[in-house]
Design an enzyme around this catalytic site. Sequence first.
Site, PDB file in Angstrom:
ATOM      1  N   SER A 110      40.843  35.627  28.356  1.00 13.63           N
ATOM      2  CA  SER A 110      39.492  35.299  28.824  1.00 13.63           C
ATOM      3  C   SER A 110      38.795  34.425  27.793  1.00 13.63           C
ATOM      4  CB  SER A 110      38.692  36.588  28.994  1.00 13.63           C
ATOM      5  OG  SER A 110      37.336  36.283  29.239  1.00 13.63           O
ATOM      6  N   TYR A 167      35.628  44.831  26.674  1.00 10.81           N
ATOM      7  CA  TYR A 167      36.416  43.797  27.349  1.00 10.81           C
ATOM      8  C   TYR A 167      36.721  42.644  26.395  1.00 10.81           C
ATOM      9  CZ  TYR A 167      37.590  40.229  30.866  1.00 10.81           C
ATOM     10  OH  TYR A 167      38.207  39.253  31.591  1.00 10.81           O
TER      11      TYR A 167
END
Length: 729
Positions: free
Chosen positions: A597, A610
Amino acid sequence: MSKDNDYKHVNYLWDDKESDVKDPVERLIYRSNILGDDQRVTNTGGGNTSSKIKMKDPVTGEEVDVLWVKGSGGDLRTSKKENFASLYMRKFEDLESIYNQVDEKGVKTEIEDKMVSMFPHTVFNLNPRASSIDTPLHAFVPYRHVDHMHPNSIISIAASKNGKKLTSEIFGEDIGWMDWQRPGFDLGLKLREVCKNNPGLKGLVMGQHGSINWADDDKECYELSLDFTEKAARYIEERDKGELNFGGKKYEVLPAEKQIEILSNLLPVLRGMVSKDKKYIATVQSDETILNFVNSHDAPRLAELGTSCPDHFLRTKIKPLYLSWDPINEDYNSLIEKLTVGLEQYRKDYAAYYEACKHPDSPAMRDPNPTVILVPGIGMIAWGKNKSESRVTAEFYNAAVEVMRGAEIIDEYIALPNQEAFDIEYWALEEAKLRRMPPEKEFAREVVVIIGAGNGIGKATAFRVAKEGAHVVCADLDEEAAEQTANELMDIYSKGIGVAGTGVSDCGPAIAFGVDMIKRQSVQDLFRSIVLAYGGIDHVIITAGIFVPPTKEGSISDDMWQMTFNVNVTGCYIVADEARKIWDKQNLKGNMVVTTSANAIVPKVGSFAYDTSKAATNHLVRELAIEFSPNIRVNGLAPATVVEGSTMFSRERVIGSLAKYKIAFSEDEETESLRDKLAEFYAQRTLTKSPVTMEDQAEAAYLLISSKLSKTTGQIIGVDGGLHEAFLR
Ligand SMILES: [Zn+2]
């Protein structure tokens, strides 16, 4: 016979109610489909049918005789009108005068091959379907309807040492015998001669090849085909030796679990060995029929003789590789040793066969690896350039086993002489057919495993790589979603041809499995199933990931923190670690792509579990790239803010983000409309100012595993619309 309830070895499928409403061409298609529907009557892609039909000439308006005959390619079972060639009978018969103009004619002469290029001059009504090499067989038989089939039971007689004698014993006056001759113009003329001299004859056993029969009525022709097959099958059945077939049992069948254990280790090793030149896809056959053969006393002798029907060995090669391995008293290591020695010998034998049989103008030697491998206790492993082809190869060897069984029951099996086999395998017309084939797609021989294929980027990637011909394994925690993706792919690409394969190995170009990637056992089960389905793996793409939103106070529970790391980091490692075991056995090139990401680089409020986990994933990519070199490239794909259709962006998360960025919205709005608002906001933050889609991610995932980026490994590729904060430095 000719009464439905009399048949035991064929299915009587003709229904007057269906045929009566059809026109003559439709009746031919109907007859072809119901003949092809029964594996015992003809194999996939084998055999052809024809009708001579009176039609109006589109130019003169005159009534003319038109030969409708199954053309090149396709399959009787699934044939439609476009699979049939249509030719003016008069013009086709006129070709004979051209044939007769040369002195040197007959089978395998130059003129015989040249005649094929004359066929298009006889085409009726601009039908573009190319006519096959069998066309003269249909044209010159002086009856309105002709069926040429490849029934196992009749080929058993055709491949028996005393085939001619058996033919008259079994069929009496009705059916004659013709020695093996490869199809072509000369064989057509010979058939015409036989019919002329024997007006009562209804058909022939074609030595080493199959059956041909004819009638002036189409239903009668169909029933003759069935009678013919049925009679042969009965004759064999009455003499069946049961357990003593193939000289009786020599080896024991291994228990199913043991078979699976050996196969899951063996297949990737084998795939690596046969794929040195080009990669192959496997089909495994381990049902009782094939096991009875491979475990028998006579299997080594019969396997060495090779297959008989010319249609078969174009795919099965002249012979299979049989391994004389005792499944009970020898271990896995000795199997691998025997395999290594056996393969070496097989390639030498193949080169020797090529050298001994080649002509000055023969095409270059093809891949010398076996396409069929027989292992006692386990069964057959067949190889092809894709799943469909490997299933056809397996089907053809299943047919060959049936042929050998029948021939050995009633007499002694004999194979086609090597030179004849060679002259078919390396026939200029076959070579031309191979050359005419469209170029293979980039991933046609490869297996791409996508974990997270049930939706979002994973699903988009599944569609992207399928477009390049890949075999796509759709894996997901949500098994139903994975199945949905696989089903959608199968609707587009279809299962392909060939009727073979045991269990998961009877699959098409897409298959679905459920997997929980944080559980090692689940990942092991997944890879074992994939190996049994296709023989190995080439690329693994992980798109699965988890985002747990923090509480309003901004904290995340210990459990949720752990869960985030388990999925985003540990799960990826487990998948990589298990994939490596297969890659090591194959020793072939492959790729891994892990979705990370932009957040791995950009710290943000509200997503630290995350973001931290993705930072670890980035480094995992680098570690794996080092560990897995030189065969496997490992890269990371770093999307940002793919909002559209993403399960990562739940309504809750979207609303949270809209509030965070102070974007006006109403609680009543549809989720998709809220997502659009957020996507547009994100787009405006990027350098390219346009929303980032799942297709953008799928394209990058595809590029990373394609040869286009073959020198890139250990890298993280951002697909984020251009986020300057996420630039790697
Ligand atoms: Zn044939």
